[in-house]
Each structure stands twice: as C-alpha cells, then as structure tokens.
Design a protein around this motif. Sequence first.
Motif, short mmCIF file in Angstrom:
data_model
loop_
_atom_site.label_atom_id
_atom_site.label_comp_id
_atom_site.label_asym_id
_atom_site.label_seq_id
_atom_site.Cartn_x
_atom_site.Cartn_y
_atom_site.Cartn_z
N TRP A 23 12.91 -5.95 8.95
CA TRP A 23 13.17 -4.51 8.99
C TRP A 23 13.15 -3.92 7.58
O TRP A 23 12.55 -2.87 7.35
N LEU A 24 13.78 -4.63 6.63
CA LEU A 24 13.78 -4.15 5.25
C LEU A 24 12.35 -4.08 4.69
O LEU A 24 11.97 -3.08 4.08
N ALA A 25 11.58 -5.14 4.89
CA ALA A 25 10.24 -5.22 4.30
C ALA A 25 9.26 -4.24 4.94
O ALA A 25 8.42 -3.67 4.26
N LEU A 26 9.37 -4.05 6.25
CA LEU A 26 8.39 -3.23 6.96
C LEU A 26 8.77 -1.76 7.11
O LEU A 26 7.88 -0.91 7.24
N ILE A 27 10.06 -1.46 7.11
CA ILE A 27 10.49 -0.08 7.40
C ILE A 27 11.31 0.52 6.27
O ILE A 27 10.95 1.57 5.72
N ALA A 28 12.42 -0.12 5.94
CA ALA A 28 13.38 0.51 5.02
C ALA A 28 12.84 0.66 3.60
O ALA A 28 12.88 1.76 3.04
N LEU A 29 12.36 -0.41 3.00
CA LEU A 29 11.92 -0.33 1.60
C LEU A 29 10.71 0.58 1.40
O LEU A 29 10.69 1.37 0.46
N PRO A 30 9.69 0.53 2.28
CA PRO A 30 8.60 1.49 2.11
C PRO A 30 9.07 2.94 2.26
O PRO A 30 8.62 3.83 1.53
N ALA A 31 10.01 3.19 3.17
CA ALA A 31 10.54 4.55 3.34
C ALA A 31 11.30 5.00 2.10
O ALA A 31 11.17 6.14 1.64
N VAL A 32 12.10 4.11 1.54
CA VAL A 32 12.84 4.43 0.31
C VAL A 32 11.87 4.69 -0.84
O VAL A 32 12.06 5.64 -1.62
N ALA A 33 10.81 3.88 -0.95
CA ALA A 33 9.83 4.06 -2.02
C ALA A 33 9.16 5.43 -1.92
O ALA A 33 9.02 6.14 -2.93
N VAL A 34 8.76 5.82 -0.72
CA VAL A 34 8.14 7.13 -0.53
C VAL A 34 9.13 8.24 -0.86
O VAL A 34 8.80 9.22 -1.53
N PHE A 35 10.36 8.09 -0.41
CA PHE A 35 11.39 9.09 -0.69
C PHE A 35 11.59 9.26 -2.20
O PHE A 35 11.62 10.39 -2.71
N VAL A 36 11.71 8.17 -2.91
CA VAL A 36 11.91 8.24 -4.37
C VAL A 36 10.69 8.86 -5.04
O VAL A 36 10.83 9.69 -5.95
N GLN A 37 9.49 8.50 -4.58
CA GLN A 37 8.27 9.05 -5.17
C GLN A 37 8.17 10.56 -4.97
O GLN A 37 7.75 11.29 -5.86
N VAL A 38 8.61 11.05 -3.80
CA VAL A 38 8.51 12.47 -3.50
C VAL A 38 9.65 13.27 -4.12
O VAL A 38 9.44 14.33 -4.72
N VAL A 39 10.87 12.78 -4.00
CA VAL A 39 12.04 13.55 -4.43
C VAL A 39 12.41 13.30 -5.89
O VAL A 39 12.94 14.19 -6.55
N GLY A 40 12.11 12.13 -6.41
CA GLY A 40 12.50 11.77 -7.77
C GLY A 40 12.11 12.77 -8.84
O GLY A 40 12.96 13.20 -9.63
N PRO A 41 10.85 13.18 -8.88
CA PRO A 41 10.46 14.15 -9.91
C PRO A 41 11.18 15.50 -9.78
O PRO A 41 11.50 16.14 -10.78
N SER A 42 11.46 15.92 -8.56
CA SER A 42 12.17 17.19 -8.35
C SER A 42 13.57 17.15 -8.94
O SER A 42 14.10 18.17 -9.37
N TRP A 43 14.18 15.99 -8.91
CA TRP A 43 15.53 15.81 -9.42
C TRP A 43 15.54 15.38 -10.89
O TRP A 43 16.60 15.13 -11.46
N GLY A 44 14.38 15.24 -11.47
CA GLY A 44 14.30 14.82 -12.87
C GLY A 44 14.62 13.35 -13.08
O GLY A 44 15.04 12.95 -14.17
N LEU A 45 14.42 12.55 -12.04
CA LEU A 45 14.69 11.12 -12.13
C LEU A 45 13.71 10.48 -13.10
O LEU A 45 12.49 10.62 -12.93
N PRO A 46 14.19 9.78 -14.12
CA PRO A 46 13.27 9.16 -15.07
C PRO A 46 12.63 7.89 -14.48
O PRO A 46 13.21 7.24 -13.63
#
Length: 79
Positions: A23-46
Amino acid sequence: MNENDRTGLDYLLPDRVYGVLKWLALIALPAVAVFVQVVGPSWGLPHVDQIVTTIDAIGVLIGTLIGVSEIKAKLTLAA
C-alpha cells in the motif's frame, strides 16, 4: 495457522507487513510525492525536487523489498 502458511509459500514478510508495504509503495508514497511537488512551491518549501526524488526512491526501495520476498517464496517452493 501461521501467517506464512496461508498460501503454501514461505514468505520473508508476514501477510500484514506485505500488505502495508505494498500500500505504501503503490498508493501512499506516490500520492505524497505528487502532493509535495504540487503544493511545495506554493508554500515556499525549499528543495522540493530533492524531497520528491527521495520519496519516490523510498517507494522503489519498498517495492524492491517486497519483490525480493515474492522471489524468495517462489524459489523455496520450487526447491
């Protein structure tokens, strides 16, 4: 009944651990990666790209570990 006896194969990982890791490898981690990629720059995440690459690499590592468990079980059965 032992957890590893359910399928007749001798897995390195118990069914519950395998299910969570899958579940982590197929669902959770890819979803977290996409979330960070999309939201990170908006929040100024380095270092967003490095963080996403690391999350993806962890997903691949987990996938490899559960794959090794599958191969070991099949080799044990064939022997």
